[in-house]
Structure formats: C-alpha cells, structure tokens
Scaffold this motif. Structure first.
Motif, PDB file in Angstrom:
ATOM      1  N   LYS A  31      63.215  64.958  64.114  1.00 35.96           N
ATOM      2  CA  LYS A  31      61.972  65.736  64.220  1.00 35.96           C
ATOM      3  C   LYS A  31      61.710  66.535  62.953  1.00 35.96           C
ATOM      4  CE  LYS A  31      61.226  66.693  69.114  1.00 35.96           C
ATOM      5  NZ  LYS A  31      61.259  67.750  70.134  1.00 35.96           N
ATOM      6  N   ILE A  32      62.756  67.176  62.435  1.00 34.00           N
ATOM      7  CA  ILE A  32      62.586  68.026  61.252  1.00 34.00           C
ATOM      8  C   ILE A  32      62.213  67.191  60.026  1.00 34.00           C
ATOM      9  CG2 ILE A  32      65.016  68.142  60.524  1.00 34.00           C
ATOM     10  CD1 ILE A  32      63.076  71.294  60.685  1.00 34.00           C
ATOM     11  N   CYS A  33      62.826  66.011  59.887  1.00 32.80           N
ATOM     12  CA  CYS A  33      62.505  65.135  58.742  1.00 32.80           C
ATOM     13  C   CYS A  33      61.083  64.585  58.851  1.00 32.80           C
ATOM     14  CB  CYS A  33      63.529  64.013  58.633  1.00 32.80           C
ATOM     15  SG  CYS A  33      65.150  64.595  58.090  1.00 32.80           S
ATOM     16  N   LEU A  34      60.632  64.280  60.079  1.00 27.66           N
ATOM     17  CA  LEU A  34      59.239  63.856  60.263  1.00 27.66           C
ATOM     18  C   LEU A  34      58.288  64.985  59.867  1.00 27.66           C
ATOM     19  CD1 LEU A  34      59.411  61.900  63.636  1.00 27.66           C
ATOM     20  CD2 LEU A  34      58.633  60.990  61.455  1.00 27.66           C
ATOM     21  N   GLY A  35      58.645  66.216  60.211  1.00 22.75           N
ATOM     22  CA  GLY A  35      57.825  67.366  59.834  1.00 22.75           C
ATOM     23  C   GLY A  35      57.743  67.536  58.331  1.00 22.75           C
ATOM     24  N   ILE A  36      58.884  67.379  57.642  1.00 24.29           N
ATOM     25  CA  ILE A  36      58.905  67.501  56.183  1.00 24.29           C
ATOM     26  C   ILE A  36      58.069  66.381  55.555  1.00 24.29           C
ATOM     27  CG2 ILE A  36      60.374  67.372  54.122  1.00 24.29           C
ATOM     28  CD1 ILE A  36      62.569  68.745  55.843  1.00 24.29           C
ATOM     29  N   LYS A  41      53.149  64.570  52.712  1.00 26.02           N
ATOM     30  CA  LYS A  41      51.919  63.771  52.690  1.00 26.02           C
ATOM     31  C   LYS A  41      50.687  64.681  52.599  1.00 26.02           C
ATOM     32  CE  LYS A  41      49.218  60.494  55.326  1.00 26.02           C
ATOM     33  NZ  LYS A  41      48.996  59.893  56.631  1.00 26.02           N
ATOM     34  N   ASP A  42      50.648  65.745  53.434  1.00 30.49           N
ATOM     35  CA  ASP A  42      49.497  66.653  53.440  1.00 30.49           C
ATOM     36  C   ASP A  42      49.288  67.315  52.082  1.00 30.49           C
ATOM     37  OD1 ASP A  42      49.177  66.043  56.105  1.00 30.49           O
ATOM     38  OD2 ASP A  42      50.021  67.934  56.844  1.00 30.49           O
ATOM     39  N   GLU A  43      50.389  67.630  51.396  1.00 29.75           N
ATOM     40  CA  GLU A  43      50.303  68.324  50.111  1.00 29.75           C
ATOM     41  C   GLU A  43      50.185  67.361  48.926  1.00 29.75           C
ATOM     42  OE1 GLU A  43      50.061  71.625  49.587  1.00 29.75           O
ATOM     43  OE2 GLU A  43      50.106  72.028  51.731  1.00 29.75           O
ATOM     44  N   GLY A  44      50.183  66.052  49.180  1.00 31.22           N
ATOM     45  CA  GLY A  44      49.957  65.072  48.125  1.00 31.22           C
ATOM     46  C   GLY A  44      51.179  64.691  47.306  1.00 31.22           C
ATOM     47  N   TYR A  45      52.377  64.943  47.826  1.00 32.83           N
ATOM     48  CA  TYR A  45      53.587  64.578  47.085  1.00 32.83           C
ATOM     49  C   TYR A  45      54.060  63.157  47.388  1.00 32.83           C
ATOM     50  CZ  TYR A  45      54.068  69.301  45.324  1.00 32.83           C
ATOM     51  OH  TYR A  45      53.856  70.475  44.671  1.00 32.83           O
ATOM     52  N   VAL A  46      53.675  62.610  48.542  1.00 32.18           N
ATOM     53  CA  VAL A  46      53.957  61.214  48.859  1.00 32.18           C
ATOM     54  C   VAL A  46      52.661  60.570  49.354  1.00 32.18           C
ATOM     55  CG1 VAL A  46      56.391  61.627  49.422  1.00 32.18           C
ATOM     56  CG2 VAL A  46      54.701  61.641  51.253  1.00 32.18           C
ATOM     57  N   GLU A  47      52.575  59.236  49.218  1.00 29.78           N
ATOM     58  CA  GLU A  47      51.350  58.556  49.647  1.00 29.78           C
ATOM     59  C   GLU A  47      51.255  58.487  51.158  1.00 29.78           C
ATOM     60  OE1 GLU A  47      50.226  54.850  47.784  1.00 29.78           O
ATOM     61  OE2 GLU A  47      51.049  55.555  45.882  1.00 29.78           O
ATOM     62  N   MET A 101      51.825  75.980  41.844  1.00 33.49           N
ATOM     63  CA  MET A 101      51.806  74.551  41.513  1.00 33.49           C
ATOM     64  C   MET A 101      52.786  73.768  42.379  1.00 33.49           C
ATOM     65  SD  MET A 101      49.493  74.222  39.254  1.00 33.49           S
ATOM     66  CE  MET A 101      49.750  72.615  38.563  1.00 33.49           C
ATOM     67  N   GLY A 102      53.779  74.445  42.955  1.00 34.32           N
ATOM     68  CA  GLY A 102      54.738  73.797  43.843  1.00 34.32           C
ATOM     69  C   GLY A 102      54.588  74.369  45.247  1.00 34.32           C
ATOM     70  N   ILE A 103      55.392  73.840  46.173  1.00 31.49           N
ATOM     71  CA  ILE A 103      55.313  74.330  47.552  1.00 31.49           C
ATOM     72  C   ILE A 103      56.702  74.626  48.091  1.00 31.49           C
ATOM     73  CG2 ILE A 103      53.194  73.082  48.111  1.00 31.49           C
ATOM     74  CD1 ILE A 103      55.050  71.142  49.770  1.00 31.49           C
ATOM     75  N   CYS A 104      56.730  75.454  49.127  1.00 32.83           N
ATOM     76  CA  CYS A 104      57.920  75.657  49.952  1.00 32.83           C
ATOM     77  C   CYS A 104      57.632  74.979  51.280  1.00 32.83           C
ATOM     78  CB  CYS A 104      58.159  77.130  50.245  1.00 32.83           C
ATOM     79  SG  CYS A 104      58.613  78.084  48.831  1.00 32.83           S
ATOM     80  N   VAL A 105      58.638  74.351  51.852  1.00 32.78           N
ATOM     81  CA  VAL A 105      58.513  73.810  53.198  1.00 32.78           C
ATOM     82  C   VAL A 105      59.236  74.781  54.121  1.00 32.78           C
ATOM     83  CG1 VAL A 105      58.965  71.856  54.712  1.00 32.78           C
ATOM     84  CG2 VAL A 105      58.417  71.456  52.309  1.00 32.78           C
ATOM     85  N   ILE A 106      58.541  75.237  55.149  1.00 32.83           N
ATOM     86  CA  ILE A 106      59.053  76.275  56.035  1.00 32.83           C
ATOM     87  C   ILE A 106      59.048  75.787  57.471  1.00 32.83           C
ATOM     88  CG2 ILE A 106      58.672  78.648  56.840  1.00 32.83           C
ATOM     89  CD1 ILE A 106      57.026  78.859  54.110  1.00 32.83           C
TER      90      ILE A 106
END
Length: 132
Positions: A31-36, A41-47, A101-106
């Motif tokens: 579940k946590i990996c799906l969330g990450i 994807k939402d932040e544009g780091y993966v397609e 320019m970067g993000i934190c995943v929380i």
C-alpha cells in the motif's frame, strides 16, 4: 526475499534503474509503495505505473521518465524516515527541497502525499523520502 524496509528497497530500485537508463522498474507491491508511486506520477517524476499480479504479493511496474535529451528527471531520491529512526513533521515544519524544485513524500492520516498537498490539506506526518 524478506525485506524489512519496502520503501528503501523501492527507492534503491528506482535510483539504480535511472542510473543505468532503464525505461521500467518493478518493485514489490504494498500500500505504501503504491502511494509513493502515485505521488511520483502526480508530481511528474515518473510517466506511469501499474500493478502486476504474480504468485506472491504482486509487483508495481513503474515507467521512468527522462527528458527529451535523455537526462534523468529524478536526480536524487533519498529515504528520510527509517524503521530505526522515524522522522515526523508538523505542517509548519515541512522542509522545502531545493526551494520548491524537489518534493517530500509524507505519510499522513489522509494518505501518502507530497509536501505541497500536505500544506494544502494542513496535515503533517511521517517524512518518508525526498526527491529532486
């Protein structure tokens, strides 16, 4: 494989795959990996990403993103909170990565989200990783 930290395993697989220029990377599904993956994807780091069923717990197949000149979109990806040393932050103490320019995943009570969304929703939580 019995991994104690699925998040660190996921981040390491993404880091290694971008280092050698792979298009896809597979990580064990949780579940946590799906969330990450959704935040990336939402932040544009993966397609994109999708779930692949196998005989064990399943996999997440992540399509990595590269610029048109072949440069990596994910430059650094680091685990912040570890199983032995959890890192929690209130919404007012959330760090700014590379001046936005970067993000934190929380991981919050409202699910896994980026620091930008956590500020919008006014929630803090466990600082899982930073990406730039």
């Amino acid at each position: 494989m019995n991994n104690q930290d699925p998040i660190a395993d996921m981040l390491t697989r993404i880091r290694n795959a971008t280092r050698v220029g792979r298009r896809f990377v597979q990580v064990p599904r949780s579940k946590i990996c799906l969330g990450i993956a959704q935040v990336l994807k939402d932040e544009g780091y993966v397609e994109d990403y999708d779930s692949v069923d196998d005989e064990q717990q399943g996999q997440i197949r992540i399509k990595l993103k590269y610029a048109t000149n072949g440069q990596k979109v994910i430059q650094t990806i680091d685990r912040t909170s570890k199983p032995g040393c959890r890192v929690y932050r209130s919404v007012k103490d959330l760090p700014s990565i590379l001046n936005g320019m970067g993000i934190c995943v929380i991981s919050t009570s409202k699910g896994v989200m980026s620091d930008r969304r956590a500020r919008e929703q006014n929630v803090g939580g466990e600082l899982l990783c930073t990406i730039s």
